[in-house]
Enzyme design. Structure first.
Site, mmCIF file in Angstrom:
data_model
loop_
_atom_site.group_PDB
_atom_site.id
_atom_site.type_symbol
_atom_site.label_atom_id
_atom_site.label_comp_id
_atom_site.label_asym_id
_atom_site.label_seq_id
_atom_site.Cartn_x
_atom_site.Cartn_y
_atom_site.Cartn_z
ATOM 1 N N HIS A 1 53.421 20.415 30.218
ATOM 2 C CA HIS A 1 53.830 19.135 29.610
ATOM 3 C C HIS A 1 55.162 19.265 28.874
ATOM 4 O O HIS A 1 55.375 18.621 27.838
ATOM 5 C CB HIS A 1 52.758 18.604 28.653
ATOM 6 C CG HIS A 1 51.448 18.292 29.298
ATOM 7 N ND1 HIS A 1 51.113 17.027 29.739
ATOM 8 C CD2 HIS A 1 50.386 19.068 29.609
ATOM 9 C CE1 HIS A 1 49.895 17.051 30.265
ATOM 10 N NE2 HIS A 1 49.439 18.287 30.208
ATOM 11 N N ASN B 1 45.183 12.320 29.682
ATOM 12 C CA ASN B 1 46.051 12.193 30.857
ATOM 13 C C ASN B 1 45.917 10.795 31.439
ATOM 14 O O ASN B 1 45.059 10.020 31.018
ATOM 15 C CB ASN B 1 45.630 13.216 31.931
ATOM 16 C CG ASN B 1 46.175 14.618 31.653
ATOM 17 O OD1 ASN B 1 47.115 14.792 30.868
ATOM 18 N ND2 ASN B 1 45.596 15.606 32.301
HETATM 19 FE FE1 HDD Z 1 46.476 20.551 27.848
HETATM 20 C C1 HDD Z 1 49.486 20.277 26.339
HETATM 21 C C2 HDD Z 1 46.408 17.155 28.326
HETATM 22 C C3 HDD Z 1 43.607 20.850 29.698
HETATM 23 C C4 HDD Z 1 46.315 23.782 27.008
HETATM 24 N N1 HDD Z 1 47.716 19.023 27.428
HETATM 25 C C5 HDD Z 1 48.915 19.112 26.795
HETATM 26 C C6 HDD Z 1 49.498 17.824 26.677
HETATM 27 C C7 HDD Z 1 48.636 16.940 27.244
HETATM 28 C C8 HDD Z 1 47.511 17.697 27.707
HETATM 29 C C9 HDD Z 1 48.807 15.446 27.358
HETATM 30 C C10 HDD Z 1 50.849 17.515 26.073
HETATM 31 C C11 HDD Z 1 50.744 17.122 24.634
HETATM 32 C C12 HDD Z 1 52.105 16.746 24.132
HETATM 33 O O1 HDD Z 1 52.609 15.704 24.558
HETATM 34 O O2 HDD Z 1 52.625 17.487 23.320
HETATM 35 N N2 HDD Z 1 45.287 19.278 28.882
HETATM 36 C C13 HDD Z 1 45.376 17.914 28.867
HETATM 37 C C14 HDD Z 1 44.208 17.346 29.502
HETATM 38 C C15 HDD Z 1 43.432 18.386 29.900
HETATM 39 C C16 HDD Z 1 44.108 19.601 29.493
HETATM 40 C C17 HDD Z 1 43.930 15.863 29.638
HETATM 41 C C18 HDD Z 1 42.103 18.377 30.591
HETATM 42 C C19 HDD Z 1 41.249 17.427 30.471
HETATM 43 N N3 HDD Z 1 45.217 22.054 28.298
HETATM 44 C C20 HDD Z 1 44.074 21.976 29.058
HETATM 45 C C21 HDD Z 1 43.403 23.258 29.049
HETATM 46 C C22 HDD Z 1 44.166 24.087 28.262
HETATM 47 C C23 HDD Z 1 45.299 23.308 27.821
HETATM 48 C C24 HDD Z 1 42.102 23.567 29.754
HETATM 49 C C25 HDD Z 1 43.969 25.523 27.892
HETATM 50 C C26 HDD Z 1 42.840 26.163 27.884
HETATM 51 N N4 HDD Z 1 47.729 21.830 26.909
HETATM 52 C C27 HDD Z 1 47.424 23.107 26.616
HETATM 53 C C28 HDD Z 1 48.446 23.784 25.743
HETATM 54 C C29 HDD Z 1 49.502 22.645 25.553
HETATM 55 C C30 HDD Z 1 48.893 21.501 26.321
HETATM 56 C C31 HDD Z 1 48.951 25.069 26.302
HETATM 57 C C32 HDD Z 1 50.922 22.982 25.937
HETATM 58 C C33 HDD Z 1 51.780 22.399 24.871
HETATM 59 C C34 HDD Z 1 50.879 21.986 23.839
HETATM 60 O O3 HDD Z 1 49.595 22.259 24.215
HETATM 61 O O4 HDD Z 1 51.198 21.487 22.784
HETATM 62 O O5 HDD Z 1 47.900 24.172 24.531
#
Ligand code: HDD
Length: 713
Positions: free
Chosen positions: A92, A165
């Site tokens: 993202h 999402n």
């Molecule tokens: Fe995630 C970012 C949505 C599964 C780990 N995720 C992130 C963002 C969104 C989502 C919208 C961006 C937030 C922003 O605008 O700063 N992610 C989802 C959805 C998931 C999902 C809807 C499943 C239903 N994510 C998911 C899993 C993991 C992560 C299973 C890890 C185990 N996601 C992250 C992260 C991020 C992230 C690595 C990257 C940047 C951040 O968090 O701030 O922690």
């Protein structure tokens, strides 16, 4: 509504912009204020506050001599510049945010004690960040990808981050697979390409070995993954959450954001071209809508259910690769989210905003969804890496707007520091001893009773991977089904290993034989044997209207954009009628002309253009019109960009309005023989009205069969 400029200006002057006469106070995104004296410019200083006399030349021995180490101004400036970047989000990374508010329209006090859901009419400040998943920060907006829909609600009892999402299900069932899934979709580690694409071997290799992803794949291969605008897409909390009332009684809940202007996507060939013409298509669209006062709005809906429903539902409500069809469990609308303010500073707000799924206020709680449980660990961890300090909650965009009191202290960049002696608890300093816990107001988890062996085991109830993928497919209109087939065929055509292509098609056979055959045929691949299925597909699940974009399109052209191609001598009355009709429809328009200086209409009036024809292809618009004089049409007929303007609009099934005189352009573009009922001649005011009304359908899909080889296959 006339769009007089390419991009709406921010209501406030950007910090650092030249200041004219008149005193003003400007507030930096960090909250600090800069006094600007009446008529004077502000004196440039170092970060330490020392006034700067010369910002053009480094300090040197003689004009042509070596630079001096004592030039603290130069050193500080370069030092700071060298450290301007923070790590981009691992997923993202490319996103765009805006401020707004949530307003409660229906109390949920019956099911949750969450403060935000108690008082109808009350507004809660919100910040929303939309994003793509796979691309890096500088990638283009219209990648085929899931869109992030992350909402931070600054409630009176703490921040609530609903990090969702635009697709209600996910690729994987267990968070332990997230790094693999993300590695597979991101550029390959040896060559670092392809950027922001899923059309490559690694992604489809992983997917074809991970059948639980097939439901999500159907969504990602649908037009949901190429939305026309953030404003026209839905958002989903994905997981099952819990609401808790004051007695600790739990109700399961799934969250939905429904756009007021309804759903709309672009087509793939258009997306590819938009990425070249305007890589910032989505962020510009959001910025323009908000700065022009057309505030994007979504309704918040909830699906509420109890354990008895969960026990009888066909799938496991803890499985994030499944949704609960709205027809089976209606969505109750309880509020609205309005985005009414762009950011002052992209970095301070959109880049530094830190969403964490575990940020929930009292009254909202988690379910055991194994993906959600894993996310609750990941987000906090990732913010420390990105923002570099446990004090990221001190950054204004992340700070709660309700009172906070705790004993956390120190660390890098601590901005809020405890006052007084007591920094521990319990203590006996009485009122001066700082905050105390509150067993009544405080957050309490649902008192779930859990049993079972400590184990690494995927529940049997998660084993059906194809039934809802099929349900999604059969819920689509024929054109949407065709687009899904086209997209899978396109993506697999970029996969170099034939065995990976075949392995994916072997799964499609469990979803729909026709889809499998279409894709195999499109790839020139013999139909492979069906993959080994953990569970047979339930073929009897009924279609769900809510899953189709086309069935949930708008009934007006409001918020959509006309591109009007004009030449010198264009019929002024026709042009006026079109602009008036567009305004009445609350649509926007841009004028495209051979020169950016604009054109002189038939009545001698000069009209400025917003786009020169080479820079304003029809892919940037939802519908187009060509109003040209005979001489102007002859000029356009000799211009490749003008011909592309109409051929692309035609190929993308757009409505096209044209003044009779413009026919020379259509002739030269080779379209005249094919013009259909969605190509509307504009002669009178009533023609113009008919045209604008026709545009409400957004696309004339019947045309696609004529212009696409795959449709004829
Ligand atoms: Fe995630 C970012 C949505 C599964 C780990 N995720 C992130 C963002 C969104 C989502 C919208 C961006 C937030 C922003 O605008 O700063 N992610 C989802 C959805 C998931 C999902 C809807 C499943 C239903 N994510 C998911 C899993 C993991 C992560 C299973 C890890 C185990 N996601 C992250 C992260 C991020 C992230 C690595 C990257 C940047 C951040 O968090 O701030 O922690």
């Amino acid at each position: 509504m006339t769009k007089g400029k390419k991009s709406g200006d921010a209501p406030k002057k950007a910090p650092g912009a030249p200041v004219g006469a008149g005193a003003e106070m400007r507030q930096g995104a960090g909250g600090e204020t800069h006094q600007v004296a009446g008529g004077d410019v502000v004196t440039l200083t170092t970060a330490q506050g020392a006034p700067v006399a010369d910002d053009q030349n480094t300090l040197r021995y003689g004009a042509r001599g070596p630079a001096l180490l004592e030039d603290f101004h130069f050193r500080e400036k370069i030092f700071h510049f060298d450290h301007e970047r923070i790590p981009e989000r691992v997923v993202h990374a490319r996103g765009y945010g805006a401020h707004g508010y949530f307003e409660l329209t229906d109390s949920l006090a019956d099911v949750t004690r969450a403060d935000i859901f108690q008082r109808v009419g009350e507004r809660t400040p919100a910040f929303v960040r939309f994003s793509t998943v796979a691309g890096s920060k500088g990638s283009f907006d219209l990648a085929r990808d899931v869109r992030g829909f992350a909402v931070k609600l600054y409630t009176k009892e703490g921040n609530w981050d609903l990090v969702g999402n635009n697709i209600p299900v996910f690729f994987i069932q267990d968070a332990i697979k997230f790094p693999d899934m993300v590695h597979a979709v991101k550029p390959a580690p040896d060559r670092e390409f392809p950027q922001a694409q899923s059309a490559h071997d690694n992604f489809w290799d992983f997917i074809s070995l991970t059948p639980e992803s097939l439901h999500m794949i159907m969504w990602v291969m649908s037009d949901r993954a190429i939305p026309r605008s953030f404003r026209f897409m839905e958002g989903f909390g994905v997981h099952t959450f819990r609401f808790l009332d004051a007695d600790g009684h739990s109700t399961f809940v799934k969250f939905h954001w429904k756009p007021k202007k309804r759903l709309q996507s672009v087509v793939w060939n258009e997306a590819v071209k938009i990425n070249g013409a305007d890589p910032d298509f989505h962020r510009r669209d959001l910025w323009d809508a908000i700065t022009s006062g057309d505030f994007p709005e979504w309704e918040l809906g909830v699906q509420l259910f109890d354990q008895a429903f969960a026990d009888t539902f066909t799938f496991d409500v803890l499985d994030p690769t499944k949704l609960i069809p709205e027809e089976e469990l209606p969505v109750r609308i309880v509020g609205r989210l309005v985005l009414d303010r762009v950011v002052d500073n992209f970095f301070a707000e959109t880049e530094q905003v830190a969403f964490c799924t575990q940020n929930v206020p009292p009254g909202i709680d988690f379910s055991n969804d194994p993906l959600l449980q894993g996310r609750n660990f990941s987000y906090l961890d990732t913010q420390l890496k990105r923002l570099g300090s446990p004090n990221f909650t001190h950054i204004p965009i992340n700070a709660p707007k309700c009172p906070m009191a705790h004993f956390q202290q120190d660390g890098h960049m601590a901005m809020r520091n405890p006052i007084g002696r007591a920094n521990y608890e319990p203590n006996s300093w009485g009122a001066a001893g700082g905050p105390r816990e509150d067993p009544v107001r405080g957050f309490r988890s649902f008192a779930a009773e859990e049993t079972g062996p400590k184990t690494r085991l995927r529940p049997e109830s998660f084993a059906d991977h194809y039934s809802q993928a099929r349900q999604f497919l059969i819920s689509q209109t024929p054109i949407e089904q065709k687009h899904i087939g086209d997209a899978i065929t396109f993506e697999l055509s970029k996969v170099e290993r034939p065995d990976i292509r075949a392995r994916l098609v072997s799964h499609l056979r469990h979803i729909d034989e026709h889809l499998a055959a279409t894709v195999a045929n499109g790839l020139g691949l013999p139909l492979p044997e069906p993959a080994k299925a953990a569970r047979p597909t339930i073929t009897g699940l009924p279609p769900s209207e809510a899953l189709s974009i086309v069935k949930n399109g708008p009934d007006s052209f409001a918020g959509r954009k006309f591109g009007i191609l004009l030449t010198d001598g264009a019929d002024a009355a026709l042009f006026d009628a079109l602009v008036a009709a567009a305004d009445k429809e609350k649509a926007v328009h841009e004028i495209v002309a051979p020169k950016i200086g604009g054109v002189t209409l038939s009545d001698g009036r000069a009209v400025a253009a917003q786009q020169k024809i080479d820079g304003g292809p029809s892919v940037l618009f939802d519908a187009v019109a060509v109003i040209a004089s005979p001489e102007g049409a002859a000029l356009l007929a000799g211009d490749a960009a003008a011909k592309d303007f109409v051929t692309d609009a035609f190929a993308h099934c757009k409505f096209i309005g044209y003044a009779e005189e413009a026919i020379a352009l259509f002739d030269k573009a080779g379209l005249t023989a094919d013009l259909d009922e969605a190509c509307i001649v504009l002669e009178t005011e009533s023609d113009v009205q008919d045209f604008v009304q026709a545009c409400r359908a957004l696309r004339f899909w019947d045309r696609e069969a004529k212009v696409d080889l795959d449709a004829k296959a």
